[in-house]
Design a protein around this motif. Structure first.
Motif, PDB file in Angstrom:
ATOM      1  N   GLU A  97      36.658  43.242  46.342  1.00  0.00           N
ATOM      2  CA  GLU A  97      36.771  42.531  45.073  1.00  0.00           C
ATOM      3  C   GLU A  97      35.449  41.979  44.556  1.00  0.00           C
ATOM      4  N   ASP A  98      34.485  41.772  45.416  1.00  0.00           N
ATOM      5  CA  ASP A  98      33.198  41.249  44.950  1.00  0.00           C
ATOM      6  C   ASP A  98      32.291  42.336  44.397  1.00  0.00           C
ATOM      7  N   ALA A  99      32.745  43.606  44.407  1.00  0.00           N
ATOM      8  CA  ALA A  99      31.893  44.717  43.981  1.00  0.00           C
ATOM      9  C   ALA A  99      32.304  45.301  42.637  1.00  0.00           C
ATOM     10  N   PHE A 100      33.179  44.596  41.907  1.00  0.00           N
ATOM     11  CA  PHE A 100      33.572  45.075  40.575  1.00  0.00           C
ATOM     12  C   PHE A 100      34.059  43.894  39.745  1.00  0.00           C
ATOM     13  N   GLY A 101      34.183  44.146  38.434  1.00  0.00           N
ATOM     14  CA  GLY A 101      34.688  43.127  37.524  1.00  0.00           C
ATOM     15  C   GLY A 101      36.173  43.317  37.291  1.00  0.00           C
ATOM     16  N   ASP A 102      36.538  43.913  36.134  1.00  0.00           N
ATOM     17  CA  ASP A 102      37.949  44.071  35.779  1.00  0.00           C
ATOM     18  C   ASP A 102      38.611  45.290  36.408  1.00  0.00           C
ATOM     19  N   ASP A 103      37.832  46.294  36.796  1.00  0.00           N
ATOM     20  CA  ASP A 103      38.434  47.562  37.216  1.00  0.00           C
ATOM     21  C   ASP A 103      37.555  48.187  38.292  1.00  0.00           C
ATOM     22  N   PRO A 104      38.061  48.365  39.506  1.00  0.00           N
ATOM     23  CA  PRO A 104      37.231  48.889  40.600  1.00  0.00           C
ATOM     24  C   PRO A 104      36.815  50.342  40.404  1.00  0.00           C
ATOM     25  N   PHE A 105      37.515  51.090  39.539  1.00  0.00           N
ATOM     26  CA  PHE A 105      37.149  52.479  39.267  1.00  0.00           C
ATOM     27  C   PHE A 105      36.050  52.583  38.211  1.00  0.00           C
ATOM     28  N   VAL A 106      35.842  51.530  37.437  1.00  0.00           N
ATOM     29  CA  VAL A 106      34.988  51.610  36.253  1.00  0.00           C
ATOM     30  C   VAL A 106      33.889  50.557  36.245  1.00  0.00           C
ATOM     31  N   ASP A 107      34.274  49.321  36.492  1.00  0.00           N
ATOM     32  CA  ASP A 107      33.416  48.163  36.216  1.00  0.00           C
ATOM     33  C   ASP A 107      32.630  47.751  37.457  1.00  0.00           C
ATOM     34  N   HIS A 108      31.721  48.619  37.898  1.00  0.00           N
ATOM     35  CA  HIS A 108      31.010  48.402  39.154  1.00  0.00           C
ATOM     36  C   HIS A 108      29.847  47.426  38.989  1.00  0.00           C
ATOM     37  N   ARG A 109      29.598  46.658  40.045  1.00  0.00           N
ATOM     38  CA  ARG A 109      28.429  45.784  40.089  1.00  0.00           C
ATOM     39  C   ARG A 109      28.078  45.524  41.544  1.00  0.00           C
ATOM     40  N   CYS A 110      26.813  45.315  41.796  1.00  0.00           N
ATOM     41  CA  CYS A 110      26.394  44.988  43.149  1.00  0.00           C
ATOM     42  C   CYS A 110      26.859  43.585  43.498  1.00  0.00           C
ATOM     43  N   PRO A 111      27.514  43.386  44.639  1.00  0.00           N
ATOM     44  CA  PRO A 111      28.014  42.053  44.987  1.00  0.00           C
ATOM     45  C   PRO A 111      26.924  41.046  45.304  1.00  0.00           C
ATOM     46  N   GLU A 112      25.705  41.508  45.564  1.00  0.00           N
ATOM     47  CA  GLU A 112      24.605  40.603  45.890  1.00  0.00           C
ATOM     48  C   GLU A 112      23.715  40.311  44.682  1.00  0.00           C
ATOM     49  N   CYS A 113      23.154  41.355  44.055  1.00  0.00           N
ATOM     50  CA  CYS A 113      22.197  41.125  42.960  1.00  0.00           C
ATOM     51  C   CYS A 113      22.842  41.202  41.586  1.00  0.00           C
ATOM     52  N   GLY A 114      24.115  41.651  41.512  1.00  0.00           N
ATOM     53  CA  GLY A 114      24.826  41.674  40.252  1.00  0.00           C
ATOM     54  C   GLY A 114      24.494  42.826  39.331  1.00  0.00           C
ATOM     55  N   THR A 115      23.698  43.790  39.759  1.00  0.00           N
ATOM     56  CA  THR A 115      23.335  44.928  38.922  1.00  0.00           C
ATOM     57  C   THR A 115      24.584  45.720  38.531  1.00  0.00           C
ATOM     58  N   LYS A 116      24.729  46.015  37.228  1.00  0.00           N
ATOM     59  CA  LYS A 116      25.864  46.802  36.740  1.00  0.00           C
ATOM     60  C   LYS A 116      25.624  48.280  37.015  1.00  0.00           C
ATOM     61  N   TRP A 117      26.657  48.955  37.473  1.00  0.00           N
ATOM     62  CA  TRP A 117      26.593  50.386  37.789  1.00  0.00           C
ATOM     63  C   TRP A 117      25.303  50.699  38.540  1.00  0.00           C
ATOM     64  N   PRO A 118      25.096  50.057  39.681  1.00  0.00           N
ATOM     65  CA  PRO A 118      23.806  50.180  40.376  1.00  0.00           C
ATOM     66  C   PRO A 118      23.594  51.571  40.973  1.00  0.00           C
ATOM     67  N   LYS A 119      22.360  52.013  40.975  1.00  0.00           N
ATOM     68  CA  LYS A 119      22.000  53.200  41.732  1.00  0.00           C
ATOM     69  C   LYS A 119      22.039  52.829  43.215  1.00  0.00           C
ATOM     70  N   THR A 120      22.412  53.787  44.058  1.00  0.00           N
ATOM     71  CA  THR A 120      22.578  53.502  45.483  1.00  0.00           C
ATOM     72  C   THR A 120      21.950  54.592  46.330  1.00  0.00           C
ATOM     73  N   ILE A 121      21.695  54.232  47.587  1.00  0.00           N
ATOM     74  CA  ILE A 121      21.178  55.167  48.573  1.00  0.00           C
ATOM     75  C   ILE A 121      22.101  55.135  49.782  1.00  0.00           C
TER      76      ILE A 121
END
Length: 435
Positions: A97-121
């Protein structure tokens, strides 16, 4: 306007980042009567654990069909669906739940830095492997509540679930084992290496979970349906909508109906000029209802012929499945049944209506009941019948099947060929079922 090159055969291996809509870059133009071949990465789990995605799938860029205009329909004759993955992982999901806003399929954000739709490795394997490129936190919105890994036999006929050690071995080489295409941007779900339910054998029969035409508004590809689309209502993100009425523009490409497989014909509404055919979310198998909400997502190829149906205004898809997939009650009549029907009609002094063909009208909605009502509404419009007549014909010569819970159904019936001729699709039904 620049002249578009029209291809008789068009190959597509370019994908969107989880969206469908009129602003997506076209993949090319195929001739009316031409052939599309797509090479697609897995849907669902791969994009779900890749926070850069704006939707839950990774579908192809839209394909323009020569001569297809708003108010027409396009028939997709599915010739072949081939799985190229050797294994996959799936199961029921747990949301972080800490890794998205309204919708876990769509509204992604980093749970630590808050970046929206973050690039990942990717670092290592397991459910902690997906790291935010900015801060290094686990940025995936999903884990498994109950997960398993499936390896397929060489012939693609059966799969078997693996234990933790075998799942880990595949996770070490996840991209190659899943055959993630070069142009794909998802992380392979095999990285999660789930190992529950080991040693279970399952039959395989691949099909397309998300295929159809482009809606006239931009939306997440996984939400192009009446049930998943509910998550957009009132959502505070870029793709939120105000009410149920705003879902009227959907084209119901995301069906998860196992009968949308090789040998089927799918008739799709055209809601943007050019139709914008797209495909993705291939599955190696699935039981009706997709009861854990996810199944065996795979890479693979699809080959389908396209045909424009002029002036056939549809609100959603109509499916002509392979005859073997039809329920007993709605299969075409045999010669023996027709003869028995003629004798019975003569006995009772009525005219026999035996020139009928199977169709399945797709409906979607918040619940199975809502989806069924949606299918009734679409069928009454398509067949120019009262709802009472549609309900009666479905009860006597058809029924309703669940494609996906909570709300995608197939409303099937034997429809009078004279009605289908008036709508311009009788030839599709006759060809499909050799009538």
């Amino acid at each position: 306007m620049a002249q578009r090159e029209i291809e008789e055969e068009l190959f597509v291996d370019q994908y969107t980042l989880g969206l469908v809509g009129p602003d997506q870059e076209w993949a090319g133009t195929v001739a009316d009567g031409g052939t599309i071949e797509t090479y697609t990465p897995p849907g669902c789990w791969g994009p779900m654990i890749t926070p850069e995605f704006h939707g839950g799938h990774e579908v192809t860029r839209p394909i323009r069909v020569e001569g297809a205009s708003v108010g027409d329909a396009v028939a997709l004759h599915i010739r072949d669906v081939e799985v190229t993955s050797m294994a996959t992982s799936t199961g029921s999901m747990a949301e972080r739940e800490d890794a998205f806003g309204d919708d876990p399929f769509v509204d992604h954000r980093c749970p630590e830095c808050g970046t929206k739709w973050p690039k990942t490795i990717v670092e290592g394997t397991g459910e902690e492997a997906i790291k935010c490129a900015e801060c290094g936190a686990n940025a995936s919105s999903f884990g498994f509540e109950y997960g398993y890994t499936v390896a397929f036999d060489d012939d693609g006929t059966v799969g078997i679930t693996l234990d933790e050690d075998a799942a880990h071995d595949l996770a070490e080489n996840a991209d190659d084992v899943m055959d993630i295409p070069e142009n794909s941007r998802q992380h392979p779900i095999l990285l999660y290496e789930p190992g529950e339910m080991p040693g279970t054998l399952g039959r395989l029969r691949p099909f397309i979970g998300n295929v159809g035409t482009t809606p006239p508004v931009t939306m997440p590809d996984s939400h192009n349906a009446g049930d998943f689309g509910q998550f957009l209502i009132g959502a505070d993100h870029d793709y939120g909508i105000e009410s149920e009425a705003d879902l009227k523009d959907r084209t119901d490409g995301h069906m998860d109906i196992p009968q949308v497989r090789a040998g089927a014909t799918l008739i799709c509404p055209v809601k943007v000029d050019g139709a914008g055919i797209y495909a993705g979310d291939l599955h190696a198998n699935q039981g009706d209802g997709e009861l854990s909400l996810h199944t065996t997502d795979v890479s693979g190829t699809v080959r389908m012929d396209v045909e424009v149906i002029d002036g056939l205004e549809l609100d959603g898809p109509v499916l002509l499945p392979p005859e073997a997939d039809l329920p007993f009650i709605s299969k075409p009549y045999s010669d023996e049944e027709r003869e028995a029907g003629r004798d019975l009609a003569a006995q009772h002094g009525v005219d026999l209506e035996d020139d009928m063909g199977p169709i399945q009208v797709i409906g979607s909605g918040a619940t199975v009941n809502d989806a069924t009502q949606n299918a009734f509404d679409r069928a009454t419009k398509l067949l120019d019948m009262s709802e009472g007549e549609v309900r009666s014909r479905c009860t006597f010569t058809g029924g309703v099947q669940i494609g996906r819970l909570p709300g995608v159904v197939q409303l099937d019936l034997l429809a009078p060929m004279a009605v289908l001729e008036d709508r311009g699709i009788d030839h599709l039904v006759r060809e499909q079922y050799d009538l």
